[in-house]
Design a protein around this motif. Structure first.
Motif, PDB file in Angstrom:
ATOM      1  N   VAL A  25      -7.361   1.396   6.606  1.00  0.00           N
ATOM      2  CA  VAL A  25      -6.362   0.579   5.884  1.00  0.00           C
ATOM      3  C   VAL A  25      -6.273  -0.776   6.564  1.00  0.00           C
ATOM      4  N   ARG A  26      -6.198  -0.782   7.888  1.00  0.00           N
ATOM      5  CA  ARG A  26      -6.076  -2.045   8.638  1.00  0.00           C
ATOM      6  C   ARG A  26      -7.307  -2.925   8.401  1.00  0.00           C
ATOM      7  N   ARG A  27      -8.501  -2.310   8.424  1.00  0.00           N
ATOM      8  CA  ARG A  27      -9.722  -3.101   8.218  1.00  0.00           C
ATOM      9  C   ARG A  27      -9.652  -3.851   6.891  1.00  0.00           C
ATOM     10  N   ALA A  28      -9.247  -3.149   5.835  1.00  0.00           N
ATOM     11  CA  ALA A  28      -9.213  -3.773   4.504  1.00  0.00           C
ATOM     12  C   ALA A  28      -8.169  -4.892   4.460  1.00  0.00           C
ATOM     13  N   LEU A  29      -6.996  -4.631   4.999  1.00  0.00           N
ATOM     14  CA  LEU A  29      -5.917  -5.633   4.911  1.00  0.00           C
ATOM     15  C   LEU A  29      -6.184  -6.819   5.841  1.00  0.00           C
ATOM     16  N   VAL A  30      -6.706  -6.554   7.035  1.00  0.00           N
ATOM     17  CA  VAL A  30      -6.993  -7.645   7.980  1.00  0.00           C
ATOM     18  C   VAL A  30      -8.042  -8.595   7.382  1.00  0.00           C
ATOM     19  N   ALA A  31      -9.035  -8.040   6.681  1.00  0.00           N
ATOM     20  CA  ALA A  31     -10.068  -8.900   6.072  1.00  0.00           C
ATOM     21  C   ALA A  31      -9.422  -9.882   5.088  1.00  0.00           C
ATOM     22  N   ALA A  32      -8.517  -9.374   4.268  1.00  0.00           N
ATOM     23  CA  ALA A  32      -7.849 -10.239   3.279  1.00  0.00           C
ATOM     24  C   ALA A  32      -6.944 -11.263   3.977  1.00  0.00           C
ATOM     25  N   GLN A  33      -6.248 -10.825   5.028  1.00  0.00           N
ATOM     26  CA  GLN A  33      -5.330 -11.726   5.752  1.00  0.00           C
ATOM     27  C   GLN A  33      -6.113 -12.845   6.453  1.00  0.00           C
ATOM     28  N   ARG A  34      -7.249 -12.487   7.053  1.00  0.00           N
ATOM     29  CA  ARG A  34      -8.088 -13.481   7.747  1.00  0.00           C
ATOM     30  C   ARG A  34      -8.621 -14.503   6.772  1.00  0.00           C
ATOM     31  N   SER A  35      -9.035 -14.032   5.621  1.00  0.00           N
ATOM     32  CA  SER A  35      -9.594 -14.950   4.641  1.00  0.00           C
ATOM     33  C   SER A  35      -8.498 -15.934   4.187  1.00  0.00           C
ATOM     34  N   VAL A  76      -6.557   1.974  -1.931  1.00  0.00           N
ATOM     35  CA  VAL A  76      -5.456   1.137  -2.443  1.00  0.00           C
ATOM     36  C   VAL A  76      -5.491  -0.216  -1.725  1.00  0.00           C
ATOM     37  N   ALA A  77      -5.685  -0.196  -0.398  1.00  0.00           N
ATOM     38  CA  ALA A  77      -5.681  -1.436   0.396  1.00  0.00           C
ATOM     39  C   ALA A  77      -6.799  -2.377  -0.045  1.00  0.00           C
ATOM     40  N   ARG A  78      -7.969  -1.822  -0.347  1.00  0.00           N
ATOM     41  CA  ARG A  78      -9.111  -2.663  -0.729  1.00  0.00           C
ATOM     42  C   ARG A  78      -8.879  -3.347  -2.076  1.00  0.00           C
ATOM     43  N   ASN A  79      -8.020  -2.753  -2.909  1.00  0.00           N
ATOM     44  CA  ASN A  79      -7.789  -3.336  -4.234  1.00  0.00           C
ATOM     45  C   ASN A  79      -6.526  -4.189  -4.304  1.00  0.00           C
ATOM     46  N   VAL A 135       0.853  -1.199   0.000  1.00  0.00           N
ATOM     47  CA  VAL A 135       0.000   0.000   0.000  1.00  0.00           C
ATOM     48  C   VAL A 135       0.889   1.250   0.000  1.00  0.00           C
ATOM     49  N   ALA A 136       1.915   1.245   0.878  1.00  0.00           N
ATOM     50  CA  ALA A 136       2.808   2.411   0.971  1.00  0.00           C
ATOM     51  C   ALA A 136       3.528   2.646  -0.354  1.00  0.00           C
ATOM     52  N   LYS A 137       4.009   1.570  -0.971  1.00  0.00           N
ATOM     53  CA  LYS A 137       4.774   1.726  -2.212  1.00  0.00           C
ATOM     54  C   LYS A 137       3.883   2.252  -3.341  1.00  0.00           C
ATOM     55  N   ALA A 138       2.643   1.757  -3.388  1.00  0.00           N
ATOM     56  CA  ALA A 138       1.719   2.237  -4.432  1.00  0.00           C
ATOM     57  C   ALA A 138       1.492   3.749  -4.267  1.00  0.00           C
ATOM     58  N   LEU A 139       1.372   4.219  -3.033  1.00  0.00           N
ATOM     59  CA  LEU A 139       1.162   5.654  -2.791  1.00  0.00           C
ATOM     60  C   LEU A 139       2.413   6.445  -3.178  1.00  0.00           C
ATOM     61  N   LEU A 140       3.593   5.937  -2.752  1.00  0.00           N
ATOM     62  CA  LEU A 140       4.854   6.625  -3.074  1.00  0.00           C
ATOM     63  C   LEU A 140       5.042   6.706  -4.591  1.00  0.00           C
ATOM     64  N   ASP A 141       4.808   5.583  -5.283  1.00  0.00           N
ATOM     65  CA  ASP A 141       5.013   5.537  -6.741  1.00  0.00           C
ATOM     66  C   ASP A 141       4.118   6.526  -7.479  1.00  0.00           C
ATOM     67  N   ARG A 142       2.910   6.731  -6.932  1.00  0.00           N
ATOM     68  CA  ARG A 142       1.968   7.640  -7.606  1.00  0.00           C
ATOM     69  C   ARG A 142       2.046   9.064  -7.082  1.00  0.00           C
ATOM     70  N   GLY A 143       3.010   9.309  -6.175  1.00  0.00           N
ATOM     71  CA  GLY A 143       3.162  10.664  -5.629  1.00  0.00           C
ATOM     72  C   GLY A 143       1.990  11.070  -4.756  1.00  0.00           C
ATOM     73  N   LEU A 144       1.298  10.089  -4.148  1.00  0.00           N
ATOM     74  CA  LEU A 144       0.136  10.394  -3.303  1.00  0.00           C
ATOM     75  C   LEU A 144       0.572  10.506  -1.838  1.00  0.00           C
ATOM     76  N   PRO A 145      -0.186  11.247  -1.017  1.00  0.00           N
ATOM     77  CA  PRO A 145       0.212  11.423   0.389  1.00  0.00           C
ATOM     78  C   PRO A 145       0.097  10.111   1.175  1.00  0.00           C
ATOM     79  N   LEU A 146       0.933   9.987   2.223  1.00  0.00           N
ATOM     80  CA  LEU A 146       0.914   8.768   3.047  1.00  0.00           C
ATOM     81  C   LEU A 146      -0.088   8.887   4.194  1.00  0.00           C
ATOM     82  N   ASP A 147      -0.704  10.076   4.346  1.00  0.00           N
ATOM     83  CA  ASP A 147      -1.561  10.278   5.516  1.00  0.00           C
ATOM     84  C   ASP A 147      -3.015  10.557   5.155  1.00  0.00           C
TER      85      ASP A 147
END
Ligand code: ADP
Ligand code: CDP
Length: 217
Positions: free
Chosen positions: A96-106, A64-67, A44-56
């Protein structure tokens, strides 16, 4: 879908404590599937950095996390030191955590044998895991390991800077409100400061074997 007989090894701990190395060894040994959840935050962080988007910006980062596709996490690309630092910034955001935790749990609930490593596996992602390891090592040992890793790969690294970065990241990971880094009440503490990789693996294997035997009894 939950596979009726799932068995998850949950591994948590601070940066460069050796949890990823341990998780990979255990996964190979038991023939389990491995998910390095740190890579999901790094992606998620790298996708934001690569696109010049803010980290906050929580909304953008959560989008990004949901996709994120867990099948396409490239460890070599995501390993860069500055990506780890950026990952710990996006990791404070609940959406961000909600989206990633859902994928990790699954991942953990649909495969029969899994090893997940991260910061909140035993406490949040898989609180019912039959075996939980909390891997630690002194900050100096961890900085030495990361330093050696960087020098063996891309080139020069400054030890003092790495130690300062790790200490700052520990504080951010342990101090956040949502899912802070801490051992689950039923986690086994594994201090690898004085252990080499083989000794850490054998200590972890003994604990996993005990949990497997209990499951089969
Ligand atoms: N017990 C150990 N003793 C010495 N070096 C180790 C040990 N465990 C891991 N390492 C090395 O330390 C570095 C960081 O380990 P890693 O598993 O990536 O940590 P983490 O996943 O906790 O960030 C790697 O280069 C790895 O080979
Ligand atoms: N389950 C997880 C895994 C990682 N993370 C975050 O992602 C960052 C990078 O994790 P990582 O496991 O790849 O980092 P290293 O321990 O490999 O340096 C961490 O510093 C945490 O902020 C998290 O919050 N929860």
């Amino acid at each position: 879908m939950r596979v009726p007989d799932t068995f998850t090894i949950a591994i948590d701990g601070p940066a460069a404590s050796g949890k990823g190395t341990l998780a990979r060894r255990l996964a190979v040994h038991y023939g389990f599937h491995h998910l390095d959840t740190g890579l999901t935050y790094r992606a998620v962080a790298k996708a934001l950095l690569d696109r010049g988007l803010p980290l906050d910006d929580e909304e953008i980062a959560a989008g990004v996390a949901r996709n994120l596709d867990l099948r396409h996490l490239d460890r070599t690309v995501l390993a860069a030191h500055h990506v780890g630092e950026a990952a710990s910034k996006v990791a404070v955001m609940p959406a961000v955590r909600r989206a990633l935790v859902a994928a990790q749990r699954s991942f953990a609930q649909t495969l029969p044998g899994t090893v997940l490593d991260g910061r909140d596996i035993g406490t949040v992602v898989c609180p019912d895991a039959p075996v939980k390891l909390y891997v630690i090592a002194s900050p100096e040992a961890r900085a030495r390991r990361r330093h050696a890793e960087i020098e063996a790969g891309s080139g020069k690294a400054d030890f003092a800077e790495i130690l300062a970065d790790l200490t700052r990241r520990d504080a951010r990971d342990m101090g956040r409100t949502d899912s802070p880094l801490k051992p689950a009440d039923d986690a086994h503490l594994l201090d690898t400061t004085e252990m080499d990789i083989e000794a850490a693996f054998l200590a972890a294997k003994r604990l996993v074997d005990e949990a497997l035997a209990k499951r089969q009894a």
